[in-house]
Design a protein around this motif. Structure first.
Motif, PDB file in Angstrom:
ATOM      1  N   TYR A  75       0.842  -1.200   0.000  1.00  0.00           N
ATOM      2  CA  TYR A  75       0.000   0.000   0.000  1.00  0.00           C
ATOM      3  C   TYR A  75       0.877   1.250   0.000  1.00  0.00           C
ATOM      4  O   TYR A  75       0.657   2.180  -0.785  1.00  0.00           O
ATOM      5  N   PHE A  79       0.971   3.550  -3.353  1.00  0.00           N
ATOM      6  CA  PHE A  79       0.223   4.811  -3.305  1.00  0.00           C
ATOM      7  C   PHE A  79       1.139   6.027  -3.313  1.00  0.00           C
ATOM      8  O   PHE A  79       0.798   7.053  -3.896  1.00  0.00           O
ATOM      9  N   SER A  80       2.319   5.927  -2.655  1.00  0.00           N
ATOM     10  CA  SER A  80       3.225   7.083  -2.712  1.00  0.00           C
ATOM     11  C   SER A  80       3.970   7.100  -4.047  1.00  0.00           C
ATOM     12  O   SER A  80       4.246   8.169  -4.586  1.00  0.00           O
TER      13      SER A  80
ATOM     14  N   GLU B  77      -8.976   7.873   2.368  1.00  0.00           N
ATOM     15  CA  GLU B  77      -8.380   6.545   2.430  1.00  0.00           C
ATOM     16  C   GLU B  77      -7.088   6.449   1.622  1.00  0.00           C
ATOM     17  O   GLU B  77      -6.184   5.712   1.970  1.00  0.00           O
ATOM     18  N   PHE B  78      -7.015   7.226   0.544  1.00  0.00           N
ATOM     19  CA  PHE B  78      -5.838   7.153  -0.316  1.00  0.00           C
ATOM     20  C   PHE B  78      -4.657   7.950   0.236  1.00  0.00           C
ATOM     21  O   PHE B  78      -3.506   7.612   0.001  1.00  0.00           O
ATOM     22  N   GLN B  79      -4.946   9.028   0.962  1.00  0.00           N
ATOM     23  CA  GLN B  79      -3.847   9.941   1.278  1.00  0.00           C
ATOM     24  C   GLN B  79      -2.876   9.379   2.311  1.00  0.00           C
ATOM     25  O   GLN B  79      -1.737   9.825   2.370  1.00  0.00           O
ATOM     26  N   PHE B  80      -3.285   8.402   3.097  1.00  0.00           N
ATOM     27  CA  PHE B  80      -2.321   7.805   4.030  1.00  0.00           C
ATOM     28  C   PHE B  80      -1.149   7.219   3.244  1.00  0.00           C
ATOM     29  O   PHE B  80       0.012   7.417   3.573  1.00  0.00           O
ATOM     30  N   GLY B  81      -1.475   6.472   2.202  1.00  0.00           N
ATOM     31  CA  GLY B  81      -0.420   5.876   1.400  1.00  0.00           C
ATOM     32  C   GLY B  81       0.289   6.904   0.539  1.00  0.00           C
ATOM     33  O   GLY B  81       1.490   6.811   0.310  1.00  0.00           O
ATOM     34  N   MET B  82      -0.453   7.902   0.046  1.00  0.00           N
ATOM     35  CA  MET B  82       0.143   8.852  -0.888  1.00  0.00           C
ATOM     36  C   MET B  82       1.135   9.787  -0.204  1.00  0.00           C
ATOM     37  O   MET B  82       2.281   9.890  -0.617  1.00  0.00           O
ATOM     38  N   THR B  83       0.690  10.484   0.837  1.00  0.00           N
ATOM     39  CA  THR B  83       1.591  11.462   1.457  1.00  0.00           C
ATOM     40  C   THR B  83       2.190  10.982   2.772  1.00  0.00           C
ATOM     41  O   THR B  83       3.096  11.602   3.297  1.00  0.00           O
TER      42      THR B  83
END
Lengths: 333, 492
Positions: A75, A79-80, B77-83
């Motif tokens: 994940y 995602f990052s 839900e996505f931003q934990f993984g993104m940033t």
């Protein structure tokens, strides 16, 4: 079976569920300017997915949440690493979701026109980018020893990735056209069937090239079998559309998309995100996973609730099983 | 002061903006699903057409609000993984499970049964149709439970162990996380605040309609009054509950996060007994430039400890204590920030605004109810300001919710997981500043535009007032073929 393997399968199931379901409502969105001749027909199209699109999208949220819980490293890296494509997908899903709910709230053609653009943009962007993202997961991306993605957005836009995007896009358009043919009545029904055949032929060619390429990259005997069955399902679906069997036609694209995604996951296993930098840096079901305690707990939750969810979602589709035509659309507010 | 090249600063601003924005819709969703379900149930019981008109009216407003809640929730839900990828790696084993179960158990319920409710007027038997909204409400409660359990774990990590080898937190006791004592205070506080918000929304809007859309000879007013009385009861009960649960939370917070309590009060020096509660301060609150302050003696001791002479630790002492526990210089131990003091002006003022806006908003709502009692219609100055006053009540309560969250999250800094992981260590190492700039500006601009559109629609439908009564169809589940060509009862 290992818990990590079970969770790899469950996450595959969630993504398959997402693509076979939201695939057709992306298709409906993309076809909005093509199939509908006037506002009434556009509303017919939107109302075929009205009660279900949000439930379809929850498959994505569950896939995301399950990946977070079962494979935190996957994940985090995914995602990052895929930051910008995911940002674009989020923007697209936001404007698309709001558009369904707000489009009919004012009786102005300009107002509806802007929301139509939002639906179209919001359907094209994720339909293309999910394909790019998945193709790149399968192909592998540069990942360093800390499991950090070290590429840029240009890394993702390689020929195989772009082809993957075109494949999902064209398959979803076909899937959406099959769905419209199945769920509507009147003029639009026939046009949708005819369009499904034409786009479907293009999608079939692209998909076969992509699957052969994938088979060359990560394939084994199992993926070969799955890909062949997927291709047959697609061809069978197109054949059914040709003879006007809309239910079988839709089942054909449904199966083709589901099987193709399943094949990608089978080819990926036991990696979840291979590294092109060094095989040792690849994320696998083992090194990316959560602890057995968490996986066990989640297995219980999934075993209890997944059948329930599938049950009541199927019931919803049954409740709204009637075809919709322009006679069913009430006047605007 | 914000460093434009700092992914950490940008990511924090982005998280703050998208999360506070998302939570403008959440309390209304939780509260309005309950109120709409109640209105429909009352209609089914009484058969009085007014209740159906109110059901449909508030459902309309609710759906306009819900659309934005749903789509902004995906970002969450996505931003934990993104940033926050390092945060995700660190906590995934503990934090991911409630999130995944939330989606599986709650989001599917909400989205599917709401779809059935919206489009099912002519497809479902009436009782089943009403049950769908109750199920949606249950879904919102389940969703809140899991996400608040995840947040409570960040405030007070329990049921986990730190794995030295992997450098990650690992879940050891799921039920300890589900029934964390912070969670047991937070859940009722947040849910009751949501009920308070939605009830203020209903009361405020009906108060406005009472004044501005009375119907011919005030014929609509009895309906509005009935709705207002119902909303007022919900407000009173939930308002008292918010205060009581907030008090419980304060005591738990003093125990598990004493720095947050000290920061809420800007209490620099430890107070051995009878700590005063500060209401207002003029001057800065950095401990050096206080010019004038309005304080109530001993109340802080009571809030924090339950007795009026309880000891409340101050920021200076806690800072020293944390430095000896977690390290005095940054990087001294694995996760050592060195400075353990949150942003005091932010915590001090948001704590006050939370309580102030909640209380004043609630009282304004009740004042509107009082001023319109027994068919009264205030004239003159009161009559002129009453509609605006009525609308201000939900706005104030809603902003009170935001303040509470800003307080509780800012008061935890510099930690993202209290005592375990700092915010600075949670940010994505591989994401470039320009990427976060782009998403930060993109989300902010889009959210701003959507806010304008949403408020515009709410105003339109409030002004339109409830539609006249139309008897809805009463179908059986088998459906009938005779109405095959009838227009849909509801369509997008």
């Amino acid at each position: 079976m290992e818990l990590t393997t079970i969770w790899f399968c469950l996450i595959a199931v969630l993504w398959i569920g997402y693509f076979v379901l939201e695939g057709f409502d992306f298709g409906v969105g993309m076809l909005l300017p093509v199939l509908a001749r006037d506002d009434r027909e556009r509303r017919v199209m939107i109302n075929t997915i009205g009660p279900v699109w949000d439930g379809n999208e929850v498959w994505l949220l569950t896939a995301g949440g399950a990946t977070f819980a079962a494979f935190p490293e996957w994940y985090a890296t995914l995602f990052s690493g895929f930051y910008l494509p995911l940002f674009l997908i989020l923007i697209a899903l936001i404007v698309r979701g709001v558009a369904f709910e707000y489009r009919h709230q004012r009786p102005s053609a300009t107002w509806a026109g802007w929301w139509d653009r939002a639906v179209i943009f919001g359907s094209y962007v994720p339909a293309f980018l999910w394909g790019v993202a998945f193709a790149n997961i399968v192909r592998g991306v540069p990942i360093d020893a800390d499991f950090e993605f070290t590429g840029t957005v240009m890394t993702l836009l390689n020929p195989y990735g772009l082809l993957g995007g075109l494949v999902t896009l064209s398959l979803f358009v076909t899937h959406g056209a099959m769905f419209i043919a199945l769920k509507t009545d009147g003029d639009i029904r026939g046009r949708a069937g005819a369009l499904a055949l034409r786009v479907g032929a293009v999608a079939a060619v692209l998909a076969v090239v992509f699957l052969v390429w994938t088979q060359a990259l990560t394939g084994n005997l199992a993926t070969a079998v799955i890909f062949v069955v997927a291709a047959l399902a697609l061809v069978g679906g197109l054949g059914a559309a040709y003879v006007g069997r809309e239910g079988f036609a839709f089942a054909g694209t449904f199966l083709a998309i589901g099987l193709a995604v399943a094949g990608l996951f089978v080819g990926l296993f036991p990696d979840v995100m291979p590294s092109t930098t060094d095989v040792a840096n690849s994320l696998t079901t083992t090194n990316a996973s959560a602890t057995p305690y968490t996986l066990k707990l989640m297995t219980v939750a999934a075993a209890v609730f997944t059948p329930l969810v599938v049950g009541y979602q199927a019931w919803t589709y049954w409740i709204f099983r009637k075809r919709i035509s322009i006679h069913h659309i009430p006047a605007a507010h | 002061m914000t460093d434009v090249d700092s992914v950490l600063e940008l990511a924090r601003w982005q998280f703050g903006i998208v999360t506070v924005y998302h939570f403008l819709f959440v309390p209304l969703t939780v509260g309005l699903t309950m109120l709409v379900a109640v209105l429909e149930t009352i209609w089914l019981r009484t058969k009085n057409p007014e209740w159906l008109r109110l059901t449909k009216f508030f459902a309309k407003l609710f759906l306009i609000n819900f659309a934005l809640g749903v789509v902004t929730g995906i970002v969450q839900e996505f931003q934990f993984g993104m940033t926050w990828s390092d945060y995700s790696r660190f906590v995934g084993d503990v934090f991911g499970a409630p999130l995944a179960i939330e989606a599986l158990l709650a989001f599917f319920l909400e989205s599917t049964f709401l779809g059935l409710w919206i489009f099912g007027w002519d497809k479902l038997p009436r009782a089943l149709h009403n049950a769908c909204m109750w199920i949606v409400h249950l879904g919102t409660l389940a969703s809140s439970w899991f996400i608040l359990a995840a947040n409570s774990w960040m405030q007070h990590p329990v049921g986990y162990k730190f794995n030295e080898v992997t450098g990650r937190a690992e879940l050891t006791d799921f039920w300890a996380v589900m029934f964390n004592k912070v969670q047991l205070g937070t859940f009722p506080h947040v849910i009751l605040a949501a009920y308070l918000t939605a009830a203020a929304f209903m009361l405020g809007i009906l108060g406005w309609l009472y004044m501005r859309r009375p119907g011919t000879d005030g014929s609509e007013r009895p309906m509005y009054r009935r709705g207002m009385v119902l909303a007022a009861w919900v407000m009173v009960f939930s308002g008292v509950g918010v205060a009581v649960s907030g008090d419980v939370q304060g005591k738990i917070m003093t125990e598990v996060q004493p720095m947050k309590m000290a920061a809420a009060e800007a209490l620099w020096e430890t107070s051995d007994s009878c700590a005063p509660f500060s209401i207002l301060t003029i001057g800065t609150r950095d401990g050096k430039h206080e010019k004038w302050a309005l304080e109530v003696p001993c109340v802080l001791s009571f809030l924090g400890t339950g007795t009026f002479d309880g000891k409340v630790e101050g920021i200076y002492d806690l800072q020293e204590k944390y430095r000896s526990t977690y390290g005095a210089t940054p990087g001294e131990t694995y996760y050592s920030p060195g400075d353990y003091t949150p942003n005091i002006p932010v915590t001090y003022w948001t704590f006050r605004w939370m309580m102030g806006l909640g209380v004043v908003g609630g009282l304004v709502g009740l004042a509107v109810l009082w001023l319109t009692r027994r068919g009264r219609t205030p004239t003159g100055f009161v009559g002129r300001v009453l509609p605006a006053l009525a609308i201000s009540a939900p706005v104030m309560v809603l902003l009170g919710n935001s303040m509470g969250w800003i307080f509780t999250e800012m008061g935890r800094q510099p930690w993202v997981v209290f005592g375990v992981l700092t915010t600075a260590n949670g940010v994505s190492p591989g994401v470039e500043p320009w990427e976060v700039w782009m998403s930060l500006l993109g989300f902010t601009a889009l959210y701003a535009v959507l806010a304008v559109i949403e408020v515009g629609l709410l105003i339109k439908y409030v002004k339109k007032a409830p539609d006249p009564f139309v008897e809805p169809p009463s179908p059986s589940l088998r459906g009938s073929e005779k109405d095959a060509d009838e227009p849909m009862n509801f369509a997008y």
